[in-house]
Motif scaffolding. Sequence first.
Motif, PDB file in Angstrom:
ATOM      1  N   CYS B 206      -0.306  -0.308  11.399  1.00  0.00           N
ATOM      2  CA  CYS B 206       0.876   0.266  10.728  1.00  0.00           C
ATOM      3  C   CYS B 206       1.967  -0.795  10.626  1.00  0.00           C
ATOM      4  O   CYS B 206       2.243  -1.512  11.576  1.00  0.00           O
ATOM      5  CB  CYS B 206       1.367   1.470  11.537  1.00  0.00           C
ATOM      6  SG  CYS B 206       3.014   2.044  11.082  1.00  0.00           S
ATOM      7  N   ILE B 207       2.568  -0.911   9.460  1.00  0.00           N
ATOM      8  CA  ILE B 207       3.627  -1.907   9.281  1.00  0.00           C
ATOM      9  C   ILE B 207       5.019  -1.270   9.373  1.00  0.00           C
ATOM     10  O   ILE B 207       6.024  -1.901   9.068  1.00  0.00           O
ATOM     11  CB  ILE B 207       3.473  -2.691   7.960  1.00  0.00           C
ATOM     12  CG1 ILE B 207       3.386  -1.741   6.768  1.00  0.00           C
ATOM     13  CG2 ILE B 207       2.261  -3.609   8.015  1.00  0.00           C
ATOM     14  CD1 ILE B 207       3.428  -2.446   5.405  1.00  0.00           C
ATOM     15  N   ARG B 208       5.061  -0.030   9.764  1.00  0.00           N
ATOM     16  CA  ARG B 208       6.335   0.703   9.917  1.00  0.00           C
ATOM     17  C   ARG B 208       7.172   0.679   8.644  1.00  0.00           C
ATOM     18  O   ARG B 208       8.388   0.519   8.689  1.00  0.00           O
ATOM     19  CB  ARG B 208       7.138   0.138  11.095  1.00  0.00           C
ATOM     20  CG  ARG B 208       6.442   0.319  12.417  1.00  0.00           C
ATOM     21  CD  ARG B 208       7.334  -0.005  13.599  1.00  0.00           C
ATOM     22  NE  ARG B 208       8.292   1.063  13.850  1.00  0.00           N
ATOM     23  CZ  ARG B 208       9.034   1.150  14.949  1.00  0.00           C
ATOM     24  NH1 ARG B 208       8.933   0.239  15.896  1.00  0.00           N
ATOM     25  NH2 ARG B 208       9.878   2.138  15.127  1.00  0.00           N
ATOM     26  N   CYS B 209       6.502   0.831   7.511  1.00  0.00           N
ATOM     27  CA  CYS B 209       7.236   0.823   6.246  1.00  0.00           C
ATOM     28  C   CYS B 209       7.818   2.204   5.960  1.00  0.00           C
ATOM     29  O   CYS B 209       8.766   2.344   5.215  1.00  0.00           O
ATOM     30  CB  CYS B 209       6.310   0.406   5.109  1.00  0.00           C
ATOM     31  SG  CYS B 209       4.935   1.537   4.824  1.00  0.00           S
ATOM     32  N   TYR B 210       7.191   3.218   6.521  1.00  0.00           N
ATOM     33  CA  TYR B 210       7.597   4.617   6.329  1.00  0.00           C
ATOM     34  C   TYR B 210       7.373   5.132   4.911  1.00  0.00           C
ATOM     35  O   TYR B 210       8.060   6.039   4.449  1.00  0.00           O
ATOM     36  CB  TYR B 210       9.050   4.843   6.781  1.00  0.00           C
ATOM     37  CG  TYR B 210       9.230   4.460   8.224  1.00  0.00           C
ATOM     38  CD1 TYR B 210       8.419   5.041   9.207  1.00  0.00           C
ATOM     39  CD2 TYR B 210      10.126   3.482   8.618  1.00  0.00           C
ATOM     40  CE1 TYR B 210       8.522   4.655  10.534  1.00  0.00           C
ATOM     41  CE2 TYR B 210      10.239   3.100   9.945  1.00  0.00           C
ATOM     42  CZ  TYR B 210       9.437   3.697  10.891  1.00  0.00           C
ATOM     43  OH  TYR B 210       9.533   3.315  12.195  1.00  0.00           O
ATOM     44  N   ALA B 211       6.416   4.544   4.238  1.00  0.00           N
ATOM     45  CA  ALA B 211       6.022   5.105   2.940  1.00  0.00           C
ATOM     46  C   ALA B 211       5.468   6.509   3.159  1.00  0.00           C
ATOM     47  O   ALA B 211       5.668   7.400   2.326  1.00  0.00           O
ATOM     48  CB  ALA B 211       4.976   4.225   2.269  1.00  0.00           C
ATOM     49  N   CYS B 212       4.808   6.716   4.288  1.00  0.00           N
ATOM     50  CA  CYS B 212       4.259   8.046   4.601  1.00  0.00           C
ATOM     51  C   CYS B 212       5.377   9.077   4.637  1.00  0.00           C
ATOM     52  O   CYS B 212       5.225  10.203   4.191  1.00  0.00           O
ATOM     53  CB  CYS B 212       3.501   8.021   5.924  1.00  0.00           C
ATOM     54  SG  CYS B 212       4.368   7.210   7.278  1.00  0.00           S
ATOM     55  N   GLN B 248       4.445   8.938  14.188  1.00  0.00           N
ATOM     56  CA  GLN B 248       3.529   9.888  13.543  1.00  0.00           C
ATOM     57  C   GLN B 248       3.544  11.232  14.258  1.00  0.00           C
ATOM     58  O   GLN B 248       3.431  12.285  13.632  1.00  0.00           O
ATOM     59  CB  GLN B 248       2.102   9.328  13.492  1.00  0.00           C
ATOM     60  CG  GLN B 248       1.911   8.191  12.507  1.00  0.00           C
ATOM     61  CD  GLN B 248       2.334   8.550  11.086  1.00  0.00           C
ATOM     62  OE1 GLN B 248       2.353   9.708  10.688  1.00  0.00           O
ATOM     63  NE2 GLN B 248       2.692   7.539  10.311  1.00  0.00           N
ATOM     64  N   CYS B 269       0.197   5.410   2.280  1.00  0.00           N
ATOM     65  CA  CYS B 269       0.093   4.371   3.308  1.00  0.00           C
ATOM     66  C   CYS B 269      -0.592   3.136   2.736  1.00  0.00           C
ATOM     67  O   CYS B 269      -1.743   3.194   2.311  1.00  0.00           O
ATOM     68  CB  CYS B 269      -0.676   4.887   4.511  1.00  0.00           C
ATOM     69  SG  CYS B 269      -0.874   3.601   5.768  1.00  0.00           S
ATOM     70  N   PRO B 270       0.107   1.999   2.728  1.00  0.00           N
ATOM     71  CA  PRO B 270      -0.476   0.819   2.093  1.00  0.00           C
ATOM     72  C   PRO B 270      -1.655   0.245   2.880  1.00  0.00           C
ATOM     73  O   PRO B 270      -2.429  -0.520   2.330  1.00  0.00           O
ATOM     74  CB  PRO B 270       0.689  -0.172   2.037  1.00  0.00           C
ATOM     75  CG  PRO B 270       1.633   0.271   3.092  1.00  0.00           C
ATOM     76  CD  PRO B 270       1.478   1.761   3.195  1.00  0.00           C
ATOM     77  N   VAL B 271      -1.770   0.629   4.145  1.00  0.00           N
ATOM     78  CA  VAL B 271      -2.892   0.088   4.927  1.00  0.00           C
ATOM     79  C   VAL B 271      -3.894   1.179   5.306  1.00  0.00           C
ATOM     80  O   VAL B 271      -4.647   1.047   6.275  1.00  0.00           O
ATOM     81  CB  VAL B 271      -2.397  -0.702   6.162  1.00  0.00           C
ATOM     82  CG1 VAL B 271      -1.757  -2.013   5.723  1.00  0.00           C
ATOM     83  CG2 VAL B 271      -1.413   0.102   6.996  1.00  0.00           C
ATOM     84  N   ILE B 273      -4.085   4.261   6.637  1.00  0.00           N
ATOM     85  CA  ILE B 273      -4.249   4.915   7.943  1.00  0.00           C
ATOM     86  C   ILE B 273      -4.443   6.418   7.704  1.00  0.00           C
ATOM     87  O   ILE B 273      -3.657   7.033   6.982  1.00  0.00           O
ATOM     88  CB  ILE B 273      -3.022   4.649   8.854  1.00  0.00           C
ATOM     89  CG1 ILE B 273      -2.861   3.138   9.053  1.00  0.00           C
ATOM     90  CG2 ILE B 273      -3.193   5.345  10.198  1.00  0.00           C
ATOM     91  CD1 ILE B 273      -1.624   2.735   9.819  1.00  0.00           C
ATOM     92  N   ILE B 275      -3.662   9.365   8.336  1.00  0.00           N
ATOM     93  CA  ILE B 275      -2.713  10.192   9.078  1.00  0.00           C
ATOM     94  C   ILE B 275      -2.731  11.675   8.714  1.00  0.00           C
ATOM     95  O   ILE B 275      -2.164  12.487   9.425  1.00  0.00           O
ATOM     96  CB  ILE B 275      -1.263   9.665   8.909  1.00  0.00           C
ATOM     97  CG1 ILE B 275      -1.038   9.212   7.477  1.00  0.00           C
ATOM     98  CG2 ILE B 275      -0.962   8.559   9.882  1.00  0.00           C
ATOM     99  CD1 ILE B 275       0.272   8.529   7.224  1.00  0.00           C
TER     100      ILE B 275
HETATM  101  S1  SF4 Z   1       2.854   4.429   5.471  1.00  0.00           S
HETATM  102 FE1  SF4 Z   1       1.269   3.658   6.868  1.00  0.00          FE
HETATM  103  S2  SF4 Z   1       1.983   1.607   7.411  1.00  0.00           S
HETATM  104 FE2  SF4 Z   1       3.747   2.669   6.544  1.00  0.00          FE
HETATM  105  S3  SF4 Z   1       4.771   3.591   8.316  1.00  0.00           S
HETATM  106 FE3  SF4 Z   1       3.387   5.128   7.518  1.00  0.00          FE
HETATM  107  S4  SF4 Z   1       1.515   4.866   8.709  1.00  0.00           S
HETATM  108 FE4  SF4 Z   1       2.731   3.026   8.979  1.00  0.00          FE
END
Ligand code: SF4
Lengths: 354, 319
Positions: B206-212, B248, B269-271, B273, B275
Amino acid sequence: MAQVKFIKKDNVSAWLEELGQKHEVLAPRFEGDSIIFRPYDASKGFFIEREATAPPKKAIFPQSETLLKFSNIKDLENPEKVALDVKENLPDSSWVVFGGRPCDARGFTMFDRVYLNGKHVDAYYKARRENTFFITLACEKGETTCFCNWVGSGPSDPTGSDVLMVPVEGGFFLEAVSDRGASLLDSSLLEDGDSKQAEADKVKVEADKSMGEAQDLSKAPEKLLAVFDNMEHWEEMSAKCLSCGACTYLCPTCYCFNITDESDGISGTRIRSWDNCMSSMFTMEASGHNPRPTKAHRLKNRVGHKFSYYPDLHDGVISCCGCGRCIKSCPVGVDIRQLVLSAIAYEAKEAAND
Amino acid sequence: MKNLEDLKEQIRKALPELDVVIGWTDSFDPLHATPHFMRKEEDIDKLKVDALCVHNLATYLPGLKGKKVGIVVKGCDSRSVVELLQENLIKREDVTIFGFGCNGVVDQTKIRSIIGDVGNIEACELTDKEVTVTASGEVHKLALDEVLSDKCKTCRYPNAVLSDHFTGEEVATTATFEDGYKDLEEFEAKSTEEKFAYWLGEMDRCIRCYACRNACPMCVCRDHCVAQSRDPHWLSQEAHVRDKWMFQVIHAYHLTGRCTECGECQRACPVDIPILLFKKKFNKEIKEVFNYEAGLDPEATPPLLTFKNEEAKIKERDW
Ligand code: SF4
Ligand code: SF4
Ligand code: SF4
Ligand code: SF4
Ligand code: SF4
């Protein structure tokens, strides 16, 4: 003439292990459904067939980095008094970043102008930068989201790399770009590369051809300033943006940070972590005033910084390497190329109305 | 979409009374669509509605407060609109809902893992059964079923649950609540250690971008999110998996009984995950305890947003 070598595909892992004896090696590999840079682990291999999902930005600019550790020491004789013990935490290892693309390596040259060559030198950045080597893989073909050729670069641009790898039959042609890059080529696993030169050159030419026609962005700095005050324009441009910041964290040229003290009782660490202009907190002032209150203001900044303000400060260099990650990983498909082009076209339209 | 012209006509009629109508249009390559904000008559021509129109446009509604907004919704998206109405986050008289019967959307991650290189998509054709993608000169025929989003395979509400205008025929479905939770049940069968190891492994990138968070239509704190608030400083800014996971957990708790499982968090989520699984866990519990599902009844109040002395299914007095 630059030193050139050749490595057989099958020997690459052995080479990485050899490099790993002296340096920490970062290489891209699959994790879940994404390709990300991780410390190289032979049992997990590497994957360099495509541009990685996230760039190797963390090699030099970690997602969070401990700047110093502190603890408060109580004076038992005089309880009023507290002494502060502070230890700086400068990084001291050396890294090899393997398998990034030309855009990834070039991205750090945008950081350099800010963190190394400006008025202040960032000691943490400097320590990592000087000890990080890039072995970069030239692209054989651009992707639909790639536009490195628009920003003065290209699929085999060696800028920022120490060694450039070019895929050729059976392996890779290796070209030392810097002196320190040449030192990485001193391995018995590598063969002489002269005979592969012509083939590598051809790959480069073909790659250049695969890129669409480059747009002229030379007017971008002034045009972006010209539309700066037109919030209606920016609201339209940013309507679908979620203001999430994924684009900035995946961007090889975004370098903004936050500094926080993370304490636990009487001791703690001061860390620097990624921050980004798409976050509303980014410009929140202590007074409660926020000069960039909406996503329109924020996206305007992201584009403006890269294509206008930065070039104005740094000899016209655009602070975007054209890697396209912000386009392909944006959850809603915001396309930075469109934002720049519409700023350029916008004024032309205005002028036509006069 | 078979009745796209009908939908366009409905929008054309409604647009003069509205500030904007949100739909979808073509994106940077033929395999992607992108949200489309229609303000002028000619914008309507660019509207597209097909299996690539994955985005839940309800996410934009709270941010457009005070405007008259039209929105095109799939069944699942309509539940988010209902949930927003339930929570008074939007006003019914401000939204005009264009619903339709949905046959499902694709999961780009699945397509990518089958085709591999999606960097050079040249064409994409969709039928009821197949997605034909041309990438770097190679033609890939994918069964739609293989690349459909998981949520669509077990969709119980393919038709907009609330709409002012409905286009085309209603889509039939036979899926049950339980069908949608098979993946969760499989996961729950693992040992605690296995589950923990799984999440540590996944969340680590997780890059902590908060796109989620920002993609989630029900995540309305956004600018005041605990993840970034400085005072109080709830979460450390470290890149530690502990803090990423903690976020999360907080997200899932905040969405308990409110989450409509649109899957935007995971899609954004760009990577990649996974969730959504997390959110499903909480929803399953809510169904179990309160026999409640989010976003179906505009008049209902989500169970955790209300207080009753005694819950019908929780027998406090019997303890
Ligand atoms: S979108 Fe994915 S990478 Fe970005 S904060 Fe949420 S879980 Fe982390
Ligand atoms: S441009 Fe895309 S990735 Fe960037 S903040 Fe907006 S929605 Fe997020
Ligand atoms: S702005 Fe986008 S294209 Fe440019 S360097 Fe950053 S991520 Fe790459
Ligand atoms: S979950 Fe149902 S309504 Fe939503 S996209 Fe899938 S099939 Fe359509
Ligand atoms: S938590 Fe995820 S699935 Fe639930 S409403 Fe938000 S975006 Fe949709």
